[in-house]
Design a protein around this motif. Structure first.
Motif, PDB file in Angstrom:
ATOM      1  N   SER A   1      89.026 -23.043  62.740  1.00  0.00           N
ATOM      2  CA  SER A   1      87.925 -23.995  62.793  1.00  0.00           C
ATOM      3  C   SER A   1      86.864 -23.613  61.769  1.00  0.00           C
ATOM      4  CB  SER A   1      87.302 -24.008  64.200  1.00  0.00           C
ATOM      5  OG  SER A   1      86.594 -22.790  64.423  1.00  0.00           O
TER       6      SER A   1
ATOM      7  N   ASP B   1      83.769 -22.961  62.339  1.00  0.00           N
ATOM      8  CA  ASP B   1      82.979 -21.838  62.850  1.00  0.00           C
ATOM      9  C   ASP B   1      83.748 -20.526  62.719  1.00  0.00           C
ATOM     10  OD1 ASP B   1      80.844 -23.470  63.449  1.00  0.00           O
ATOM     11  OD2 ASP B   1      81.462 -23.793  65.534  1.00  0.00           O
ATOM     12  N   GLU B   2      85.074 -20.564  62.917  1.00  0.00           N
ATOM     13  CA  GLU B   2      85.873 -19.344  62.778  1.00  0.00           C
ATOM     14  C   GLU B   2      85.874 -18.847  61.332  1.00  0.00           C
ATOM     15  OE1 GLU B   2      89.177 -19.846  66.349  1.00  0.00           O
ATOM     16  OE2 GLU B   2      89.448 -20.926  64.463  1.00  0.00           O
TER      17      GLU B   2
ATOM     18  N   GLN C   1      83.497 -19.358  59.127  1.00  0.00           N
ATOM     19  CA  GLN C   1      82.171 -18.787  58.883  1.00  0.00           C
ATOM     20  C   GLN C   1      82.069 -17.387  59.480  1.00  0.00           C
ATOM     21  OE1 GLN C   1      79.975 -20.565  56.895  1.00  0.00           O
ATOM     22  NE2 GLN C   1      81.759 -21.911  56.785  1.00  0.00           N
ATOM     23  N   SER C   2      82.628 -17.199  60.657  1.00  0.00           N
ATOM     24  CA  SER C   2      82.581 -15.900  61.327  1.00  0.00           C
ATOM     25  C   SER C   2      83.363 -14.846  60.545  1.00  0.00           C
ATOM     26  CB  SER C   2      83.150 -16.029  62.747  1.00  0.00           C
ATOM     27  OG  SER C   2      83.191 -14.776  63.392  1.00  0.00           O
TER      28      SER C   2
ATOM     29  N   ASN D   1      81.351 -14.012  57.389  1.00  0.00           N
ATOM     30  CA  ASN D   1      80.184 -13.185  57.702  1.00  0.00           C
ATOM     31  C   ASN D   1      80.593 -11.755  58.032  1.00  0.00           C
ATOM     32  OD1 ASN D   1      78.408 -15.321  57.309  1.00  0.00           O
ATOM     33  ND2 ASN D   1      78.456 -15.949  59.466  1.00  0.00           N
TER      34      ASN D   1
ATOM     35  N   ASP E   1      88.029 -31.558  59.500  1.00  0.00           N
ATOM     36  CA  ASP E   1      86.610 -31.313  59.747  1.00  0.00           C
ATOM     37  C   ASP E   1      85.884 -31.637  58.444  1.00  0.00           C
ATOM     38  OD1 ASP E   1      84.031 -30.186  60.065  1.00  0.00           O
ATOM     39  OD2 ASP E   1      84.787 -28.699  61.487  1.00  0.00           O
TER      40      ASP E   1
ATOM     41  N   ARG F   1      83.172 -30.946  57.394  1.00  0.00           N
ATOM     42  CA  ARG F   1      82.407 -29.842  56.820  1.00  0.00           C
ATOM     43  C   ARG F   1      83.249 -29.057  55.812  1.00  0.00           C
ATOM     44  NH1 ARG F   1      80.313 -27.148  62.321  1.00  0.00           N
ATOM     45  NH2 ARG F   1      82.431 -27.809  62.893  1.00  0.00           N
TER      46      ARG F   1
END
Length: 291
Positions: free
Chosen positions: A13, A15-16, A18-19, A22, A159, A161
């Protein structure tokens, strides 16, 4: 995250991704603007990186691991010709058993880390009979054979994004970067070995039969390999500039009377012999590109 073979999802995903990005950035002080993916036997470019910080893939949660000889399995952060870069010493391939979305996942991670330009290198077989072993080919266009037959890297829920649902792939390989690479090749005296053409991706891991090689040539391919296209498509999907270059490590058999088997060891050997020339081109390209 989707299970292997689950085509209802693109895998990781937003968010995954991005994680993961990071988490990787906690290992390094560098913030890369250029991403470079090194093909078989071409990882020596990493030795030119200044102030290098190296992270093994197995240190990164949820990151795939390379299983092929000639692919070291490390991220190298630092400066190349004064530009902040991250290099992949070792990529992932569909034939290793990874789904397409996992093969190209590092490109999305690169973008999440701030990369705006992707440089992809590979070892490829020459399909154009005018090519010779040891030539270099700037990728002008590609044929996504797996994608055309139902294994496109972008299959699954989209997605926005990451990028649009139906992205255009015309102009995937940046014209300005291609022209700059041609200029650099002339300046370095490599014009006699520099080509430009169309790269076609096959799934692998088998090398081509004579009949298959003839088919690929009929399609308009100049070089064939088992990588690059998923990464380039995901980069284009995400709005990154892309430059691709192939090292022709062998010539495919188009004639039954001259058939000889290609081995991965031979591919690596040619890669080592010509790698320095390719590294000079990429290094000079990075030095002169805007980031």
């Amino acid at each position: 995250m989707a299970a292997l073979g689950d085509m209802s999802s693109s895998g990781y995903s937003f968010d995954e991704i991005q994680s993961i990005a990071n988490n990787i950035l906690t290992f390094t002080k560098h913030r890369p603007k250029v991403g470079i993916i090194c093909g078989s036997g071409l990882g020596g470019l990493a030795d030119q990186v200044d102030d290098a910080e190296v992270i093994s893939y197995d240190q990164i949660p949820e990151f795939p691991v390379s299983t092929v000889a000639g692919h070291a399995g490390k991220l190298v952060f630092g400066y190349l010709q004064g530009k902040p870069v991250v290099l992949m010493r070792g990529r992932f391939h569909y034939y290793e058993g990874y789904p397409m979305w996992k093969v190209a996942m590092p490109v999305r991670v690169m973008k999440a880390m701030g990369v705006g330009t992707l440089v992809v290198t590979n070892a490829a077989g020459g399909v154009n009979p005018e090519f010779q072993t040891g030539d270099l080919m700037i990728i002008k266009d590609h044929i996504d054979l797996p994608g055309l037959t139902g294994e496109c890297v972008l299959i699954g829920r989209n997605d926005e994004r990451f990028g649009p649902r139906f992205p255009a792939t015309v102009g995937t390989y940046d014209e300005d970067l291609r022209n700059l690479a041609k200029t650099i090749s002339v300046e370095l005296g490599y014009n006699s070995i520099m080509r430009e053409g169309t790269y076609i991706m096959i799934g692998g891991p088998t090398f081509e039969t004579v009949a298959e090689s003839r088919l690929l040539r009929t399609f308009g391919a100049d070089a064939v390999g088992m990588s690059t296209v998923p990464e380039a498509v995901v980069a284009k999907h995400g709005g990154l500039r892309v430059f691709g270059i192939s090292l022709i490590t062998d010539m495919v058999a188009l004639d039954y009377n001259t058939t000889r088997a290609t081995t991965h060891e031979e591919v690596l050997a040619v890669g080592q012999k010509r790698a320095g020339d390719l590294q000079k081109i990429v290094s000079n390209l990075v030095a002169r590109m805007t980031v």
